[in-house]
Scaffold this motif. Structure first.
Motif, PDB file in Angstrom:
ATOM      1  N   ARG A  25     -70.001 -24.739 -17.919  1.00 19.19           N
ATOM      2  CA  ARG A  25     -69.045 -24.436 -16.844  1.00 19.19           C
ATOM      3  C   ARG A  25     -69.686 -23.610 -15.731  1.00 19.19           C
ATOM      4  NH1 ARG A  25     -66.283 -23.900 -21.621  1.00 19.19           N
ATOM      5  NH2 ARG A  25     -66.244 -21.627 -21.607  1.00 19.19           N
ATOM      6  N   GLY A  26     -70.973 -23.287 -15.879  1.00 22.36           N
ATOM      7  CA  GLY A  26     -71.678 -22.530 -14.848  1.00 22.36           C
ATOM      8  C   GLY A  26     -72.499 -21.401 -15.442  1.00 22.36           C
ATOM      9  N   PRO A  27     -73.392 -20.827 -14.648  1.00 19.86           N
ATOM     10  CA  PRO A  27     -74.248 -19.733 -15.126  1.00 19.86           C
ATOM     11  C   PRO A  27     -73.428 -18.536 -15.609  1.00 19.86           C
ATOM     12  CG  PRO A  27     -75.020 -20.555 -13.011  1.00 19.86           C
ATOM     13  CD  PRO A  27     -73.684 -21.179 -13.261  1.00 19.86           C
ATOM     14  N   ALA A  28     -74.033 -17.744 -16.489  1.00 16.74           N
ATOM     15  CA  ALA A  28     -73.368 -16.552 -17.007  1.00 16.74           C
ATOM     16  C   ALA A  28     -74.411 -15.471 -17.264  1.00 16.74           C
ATOM     17  CB  ALA A  28     -72.632 -16.867 -18.302  1.00 16.74           C
ATOM     18  N   THR A  29     -73.981 -14.235 -17.138  1.00 11.66           N
ATOM     19  CA  THR A  29     -74.874 -13.130 -17.480  1.00 11.66           C
ATOM     20  C   THR A  29     -74.989 -13.061 -19.004  1.00 11.66           C
ATOM     21  OG1 THR A  29     -73.071 -11.525 -17.610  1.00 11.66           O
ATOM     22  CG2 THR A  29     -74.162 -11.797 -15.456  1.00 11.66           C
ATOM     23  N   VAL A  30     -76.030 -12.401 -19.466  1.00  7.30           N
ATOM     24  CA  VAL A  30     -76.186 -12.205 -20.912  1.00  7.30           C
ATOM     25  C   VAL A  30     -74.971 -11.449 -21.435  1.00  7.30           C
ATOM     26  CG1 VAL A  30     -77.564 -11.057 -22.683  1.00  7.30           C
ATOM     27  CG2 VAL A  30     -78.699 -12.357 -20.879  1.00  7.30           C
ATOM     28  N   HIS A  31     -74.529 -10.441 -20.697  1.00  2.00           N
ATOM     29  CA  HIS A  31     -73.340  -9.683 -21.107  1.00  2.00           C
ATOM     30  C   HIS A  31     -72.127 -10.612 -21.209  1.00  2.00           C
ATOM     31  CE1 HIS A  31     -70.599  -6.360 -21.637  1.00  2.00           C
ATOM     32  NE2 HIS A  31     -69.849  -6.862 -20.663  1.00  2.00           N
ATOM     33  N   GLY A  32     -71.974 -11.516 -20.248  1.00  3.61           N
ATOM     34  CA  GLY A  32     -70.864 -12.462 -20.266  1.00  3.61           C
ATOM     35  C   GLY A  32     -70.906 -13.393 -21.472  1.00  3.61           C
ATOM     36  N   LEU A  33     -72.104 -13.732 -21.897  1.00  7.77           N
ATOM     37  CA  LEU A  33     -72.240 -14.594 -23.079  1.00  7.77           C
ATOM     38  C   LEU A  33     -71.973 -13.814 -24.365  1.00  7.77           C
ATOM     39  CD1 LEU A  33     -75.383 -16.744 -22.237  1.00  7.77           C
ATOM     40  CD2 LEU A  33     -73.020 -17.515 -22.382  1.00  7.77           C
ATOM     41  N   THR A  34     -72.145 -12.505 -24.323  1.00 12.30           N
ATOM     42  CA  THR A  34     -71.959 -11.667 -25.510  1.00 12.30           C
ATOM     43  C   THR A  34     -70.486 -11.469 -25.839  1.00 12.30           C
ATOM     44  OG1 THR A  34     -74.004 -10.500 -24.976  1.00 12.30           O
ATOM     45  CG2 THR A  34     -72.529  -9.408 -26.506  1.00 12.30           C
ATOM     46  N   GLU A  35     -69.652 -11.366 -24.814  1.00 12.27           N
ATOM     47  CA  GLU A  35     -68.246 -10.986 -24.980  1.00 12.27           C
ATOM     48  C   GLU A  35     -67.457 -11.778 -26.029  1.00 12.27           C
ATOM     49  OE1 GLU A  35     -66.654 -11.068 -21.041  1.00 12.27           O
ATOM     50  OE2 GLU A  35     -67.609  -9.174 -20.493  1.00 12.27           O
ATOM     51  N   ARG A  62     -81.550 -11.089 -12.128  1.00 10.44           N
ATOM     52  CA  ARG A  62     -80.890 -10.841 -10.838  1.00 10.44           C
ATOM     53  C   ARG A  62     -80.559  -9.352 -10.810  1.00 10.44           C
ATOM     54  NH1 ARG A  62     -76.534 -15.624 -10.313  1.00 10.44           N
ATOM     55  NH2 ARG A  62     -77.999 -17.340 -10.276  1.00 10.44           N
ATOM     56  N   GLY A  63     -81.418  -8.608 -10.171  1.00 11.13           N
ATOM     57  CA  GLY A  63     -81.231  -7.157 -10.167  1.00 11.13           C
ATOM     58  C   GLY A  63     -81.407  -6.624 -11.568  1.00 11.13           C
ATOM     59  N   ARG A  64     -80.376  -5.953 -12.071  1.00 12.52           N
ATOM     60  CA  ARG A  64     -80.446  -5.371 -13.412  1.00 12.52           C
ATOM     61  C   ARG A  64     -79.922  -6.316 -14.491  1.00 12.52           C
ATOM     62  NH1 ARG A  64     -78.286   0.675 -13.108  1.00 12.52           N
ATOM     63  NH2 ARG A  64     -78.928   0.498 -15.277  1.00 12.52           N
ATOM     64  N   GLU A  65     -79.366  -7.436 -14.071  1.00 13.03           N
ATOM     65  CA  GLU A  65     -78.778  -8.366 -15.033  1.00 13.03           C
ATOM     66  C   GLU A  65     -79.665  -9.585 -15.250  1.00 13.03           C
ATOM     67  OE1 GLU A  65     -74.025  -8.067 -14.880  1.00 13.03           O
ATOM     68  OE2 GLU A  65     -74.920  -9.183 -13.228  1.00 13.03           O
ATOM     69  N   SER A  66     -79.539 -10.155 -16.444  1.00 14.31           N
ATOM     70  CA  SER A  66     -80.175 -11.438 -16.733  1.00 14.31           C
ATOM     71  C   SER A  66     -79.095 -12.501 -16.697  1.00 14.31           C
ATOM     72  CB  SER A  66     -80.826 -11.417 -18.112  1.00 14.31           C
ATOM     73  OG  SER A  66     -81.924 -10.538 -18.113  1.00 14.31           O
ATOM     74  N   VAL A  67     -79.390 -13.595 -16.011  1.00  9.46           N
ATOM     75  CA  VAL A  67     -78.432 -14.692 -15.867  1.00  9.46           C
ATOM     76  C   VAL A  67     -78.992 -15.931 -16.568  1.00  9.46           C
ATOM     77  CG1 VAL A  67     -77.223 -16.176 -14.221  1.00  9.46           C
ATOM     78  CG2 VAL A  67     -77.568 -13.752 -13.692  1.00  9.46           C
ATOM     79  N   CYS A  68     -78.136 -16.567 -17.333  1.00 12.08           N
ATOM     80  CA  CYS A  68     -78.524 -17.778 -18.055  1.00 12.08           C
ATOM     81  C   CYS A  68     -77.895 -18.989 -17.378  1.00 12.08           C
ATOM     82  CB  CYS A  68     -78.058 -17.703 -19.503  1.00 12.08           C
ATOM     83  SG  CYS A  68     -78.838 -16.377 -20.430  1.00 12.08           S
ATOM     84  N   THR A  69     -78.692 -20.040 -17.265  1.00  5.81           N
ATOM     85  CA  THR A  69     -78.249 -21.289 -16.652  1.00  5.81           C
ATOM     86  C   THR A  69     -78.630 -22.437 -17.569  1.00  5.81           C
ATOM     87  OG1 THR A  69     -78.689 -20.318 -14.488  1.00  5.81           O
ATOM     88  CG2 THR A  69     -78.384 -22.697 -14.558  1.00  5.81           C
ATOM     89  N   LEU A  70     -77.720 -23.364 -17.751  1.00  5.76           N
ATOM     90  CA  LEU A  70     -77.962 -24.541 -18.585  1.00  5.76           C
ATOM     91  C   LEU A  70     -78.889 -25.511 -17.864  1.00  5.76           C
ATOM     92  CD1 LEU A  70     -77.062 -25.912 -21.256  1.00  5.76           C
ATOM     93  CD2 LEU A  70     -75.224 -26.966 -19.948  1.00  5.76           C
ATOM     94  N   ARG A  71     -79.812 -26.104 -18.606  1.00  8.25           N
ATOM     95  CA  ARG A  71     -80.669 -27.166 -18.071  1.00  8.25           C
ATOM     96  C   ARG A  71     -80.082 -28.495 -18.551  1.00  8.25           C
ATOM     97  NH1 ARG A  71     -85.631 -27.807 -19.889  1.00  8.25           N
ATOM     98  NH2 ARG A  71     -86.323 -28.741 -17.974  1.00  8.25           N
ATOM     99  N   PRO A  72     -79.298 -29.170 -17.717  1.00  7.99           N
ATOM    100  CA  PRO A  72     -78.616 -30.393 -18.153  1.00  7.99           C
ATOM    101  C   PRO A  72     -79.555 -31.492 -18.625  1.00  7.99           C
ATOM    102  CG  PRO A  72     -78.082 -29.884 -15.849  1.00  7.99           C
ATOM    103  CD  PRO A  72     -79.021 -28.832 -16.338  1.00  7.99           C
ATOM    104  N   GLU A  73     -80.788 -31.519 -18.117  1.00 12.69           N
ATOM    105  CA  GLU A  73     -81.709 -32.585 -18.536  1.00 12.69           C
ATOM    106  C   GLU A  73     -82.023 -32.506 -20.030  1.00 12.69           C
ATOM    107  OE1 GLU A  73     -84.063 -29.336 -16.410  1.00 12.69           O
ATOM    108  OE2 GLU A  73     -82.249 -30.457 -16.028  1.00 12.69           O
ATOM    109  N   ALA A  74     -81.994 -31.294 -20.607  1.00 19.60           N
ATOM    110  CA  ALA A  74     -82.233 -31.164 -22.050  1.00 19.60           C
ATOM    111  C   ALA A  74     -81.099 -31.802 -22.841  1.00 19.60           C
ATOM    112  CB  ALA A  74     -82.377 -29.693 -22.426  1.00 19.60           C
ATOM    113  N   ILE A  75     -79.873 -31.568 -22.401  1.00 19.81           N
ATOM    114  CA  ILE A  75     -78.713 -32.151 -23.068  1.00 19.81           C
ATOM    115  C   ILE A  75     -78.675 -33.661 -22.837  1.00 19.81           C
ATOM    116  CG2 ILE A  75     -76.195 -32.083 -23.254  1.00 19.81           C
ATOM    117  CD1 ILE A  75     -77.676 -29.531 -24.212  1.00 19.81           C
TER     118      ILE A  75
END
Length: 112
Positions: A25-35, A62-75
């Motif tokens: 559904r879109g990129p997310a921060t590591v913190h966002g994935l933890t919740e 991105r600054g102090r945060e790490s952002v994760c993005t899906l690589r659709p080609e792998a899927i």
């Protein structure tokens, strides 16, 4: 292990699949994935690292945060692989269905 095998291994874990689902559904921060998970930050980081090693996810700073993005080609590679076997099974089931129908016709013809 080959690339597809690595991808399947990464997707074999339900937590990692849930992360991939969220990232679809879109990129997310590591913190966002933890919740949503009742896991430690360290455990979440290990899951993310596994997805990054499998090249399913890209992690950037991105600054102090790490952002994760899906690589659709792998899927897409998993989807392409599964599609080939889907065609095989559908053709096999169609052939089986034809045989069963023929057997029923023969059985009905022999009883009348």
């Amino acid at each position: 292990m080959d690339r597809l095998g690595t991808t399947f291994a990464a997707l074999s874990d339900p937590t990692r699949r849930a992360m991939v689902d969220r990232l679809s559904r879109g990129p997310a921060t590591v913190h966002g994935l933890t919740e949503p998970f009742a896991l430690s930050q360290q455990m979440i980081s290990k899951h993310i690292a596994y997805l990054v090693r499998a090249r399913i996810v890209v992690k950037t700073k991105r600054g102090r945060e790490s952002v994760c993005t899906l690589r659709p080609e792998a899927i897409r590679k998993v989807s392409d692989w599964a599609f080939r076997y889907r065609q095989f099974w559908e053709e096999s089931f169609d052939k089986l269905d034809a045989v069963v129908k023929e057997m029923k016709r023969e059985n009905e013809g022999g009883q009348g």
